[in-house]
Design an enzyme around this catalytic site. Structure first.
Site, PDB file in Angstrom:
ATOM      1  N   VAL A 115       0.854  -1.207   0.020  1.00 18.31           N
ATOM      2  CA  VAL A 115      -0.211  -0.142  -0.177  1.00 18.31           C
ATOM      3  C   VAL A 115       0.827   1.708   0.442  1.00 18.31           C
ATOM      4  CG1 VAL A 115      -2.039  -0.819   1.078  1.00 18.31           C
ATOM      5  CG2 VAL A 115       0.230  -0.406   2.268  1.00 18.31           C
ATOM      6  N   HIS A 142      -5.766   1.486  -6.428  1.00 14.26           N
ATOM      7  CA  HIS A 142      -5.255   2.522  -5.974  1.00 14.26           C
ATOM      8  C   HIS A 142      -6.480   3.813  -5.187  1.00 14.26           C
ATOM      9  CE1 HIS A 142      -1.464   5.326  -5.371  1.00 14.26           C
ATOM     10  NE2 HIS A 142      -2.004   5.429  -4.335  1.00 14.26           N
ATOM     11  N   SER A 150      -6.891   2.059  -1.628  1.00 14.84           N
ATOM     12  CA  SER A 150      -6.606   1.707  -0.115  1.00 14.84           C
ATOM     13  C   SER A 150      -7.466   2.909   0.925  1.00 14.84           C
ATOM     14  CB  SER A 150      -5.535   1.641  -0.048  1.00 14.84           C
ATOM     15  OG  SER A 150      -4.755   1.565   0.059  1.00 14.84           O
ATOM     16  N   GLU A 194       0.347   2.957 -13.596  1.00 14.79           N
ATOM     17  CA  GLU A 194      -0.908   3.072 -13.494  1.00 14.79           C
ATOM     18  C   GLU A 194      -2.294   4.540 -14.333  1.00 14.79           C
ATOM     19  OE1 GLU A 194      -1.763   4.581  -8.953  1.00 14.79           O
ATOM     20  OE2 GLU A 194      -0.988   2.514  -8.170  1.00 14.79           O
ATOM     21  N   ASP A 244      -2.294  -2.232  -4.252  1.00 17.58           N
ATOM     22  CA  ASP A 244      -3.068  -1.744  -4.281  1.00 17.58           C
ATOM     23  C   ASP A 244      -2.013  -0.701  -5.014  1.00 17.58           C
ATOM     24  OD1 ASP A 244      -5.696   0.242  -3.778  1.00 17.58           O
ATOM     25  OD2 ASP A 244      -4.238   0.496  -3.029  1.00 17.58           O
ATOM     26  N   ARG A 297       4.153   2.097  -2.371  1.00 17.85           N
ATOM     27  CA  ARG A 297       4.307   2.810  -3.924  1.00 17.85           C
ATOM     28  C   ARG A 297       4.580   1.831  -5.023  1.00 17.85           C
ATOM     29  NH1 ARG A 297       1.816   6.322  -2.969  1.00 17.85           N
ATOM     30  NH2 ARG A 297       2.215   8.838  -3.145  1.00 17.85           N
TER      31      ARG A 297
END
Length: 316
Positions: free
Chosen positions: A223, A273, A275, A254, A249, A225
């Site tokens: 959680v 992404h 969380s 991305e 996550d 990077r």
């Protein structure tokens, strides 16, 4: 007549609510394409689009630069460049907004995996009555990597579930292990959680060797990077069953491309992404910035000031 400071906002949808700054700032909105030409006119830059790398690309140009940059995120790797790091510009982040939500998310993953909830849902969809025995969470071990507010919140939450936790930071101190202890701790952990900032020291820290150190029953969570993890090495570890599973996550790229092999890896839970994103989180980010702006306009010292060399807020 007093000239109002110019607040430049690198926009994202939806835009921030800055009505409380009416009459206190001249607010100018920009997209990534026009950021470079507008930077020299700004006293303050609000990086609302915290997924954009536009600041890193635009900052090295000519002309004045804002005295203060605030990013609506915990990490600053997306905007930091050598020119910004060497400048006198103050950089602040959204420290404090995401700590508890991310900790809750990690706890939810731990409970879901221990209780085999993903397979329970699969069996329900298939109308398959299949009794199984689940795992107890209390008494298991976790190693949390990243001793900032998010990492510490994860430790508190897991301890409340009865999990024995070890916290690893940049330097050892009371209650926090240093990097030299990491391999020993992850080799004994049932849950390995990455919550560190992305720096030169942490880039790719979870590689093939580290996944090989973990025990076969270990579950890995990131959680922090995306670039903390060598994704090819993780794919190998899951395919060869070096570890029992993982949850990501955050990712190197991305949004995660639809053709990425990560979607189909055995034992991998993919989340977009999210969380730290709970209902009302954008309003919390906007309120935090307005309060920081009021401090700045009053000449008071700013909170959440990032050490631009280290890449995070020091003091934890």
């Amino acid at each position: 007549m007093t000239t109002l400071p110019t607040l430049l906002v690198l926009d994202a949808d939806p835009p921030p609510r800055l009505g409380r700054l009416t009459g206190r700032a001249r607010i100018v909105h920009t997209d990534a394409a026009h950021l470079a030409e507008r930077l020299p006119t700004a006293d303050v830059l609000l990086v609302w689009d915290f997924a954009s790398h536009a600041v890193r690309d635009a900052w090295p140009g000519d002309g004045p630069r804002p005295a203060w940059v605030h990013t609506a995120s915990a990490g600053v790797d997306h905007l930091m460049c050598p020119e910004l790091a060497a400048s006198e510009t103050v950089v602040t982040n959204a420290r404090g907004i995401f700590d508890e939500p991310i900790a809750e998310y990690v706890a939810a993953l731990v409970l879901a995996v221990a209780k085999d909830l993903p397979r329970t849902l699969e069996h329900q969809r298939e109308r398959n009555w299949r009794h199984r025995e689940a795992r107890r969470v209390a008494g298991t071990r976790a190693c949390v990597v990243g001793s900032g507010p998010i990492g510490r919140a994860i430790v508190r939450t897991l301890k409340a579930l009865g999990v024995t936790t070890a916290l690893v930071g940049r330097v050892p101190r009371t209650g926090i292990h240093g990097p030299d202890d990491l391999d020993r701790l992850i080799s004994r952990a049932d849950w390995v959680i990455a919550a560190a900032p992305l720096t030169e020291q942490t880039y790719g820290m979870f590689d093939a060797r580290r996944f090989g150190v973990m025990q076969p029953s270990a579950f890995f969570v990131n959680v922090g990077r995306g670039r903390l993890v060598d994704e090819d090495a993780l794919a190998q570890a899951l395919t060869r069953r070096w570890i029992t599973g993982a949850a990501l996550d955050v990712f190197t790229t991305e949004p995660l491309p639809a053709d990425s092999p990560l979607w189909d890896l055995p034992g991998l839970i993919v989340s977009p992404h999210m969380s730290g994103d709970t209902i009302g989180w954008r309003d919390e980010l906007g309120t935090q910035f307005v309060e920081l702006y009021q401090r700045w306009a009053a000449g008071r010292s700013l909170l959440n000031v990032v050490d631009k060399k280290r890449g995070y807020v020091p003091g934890h």
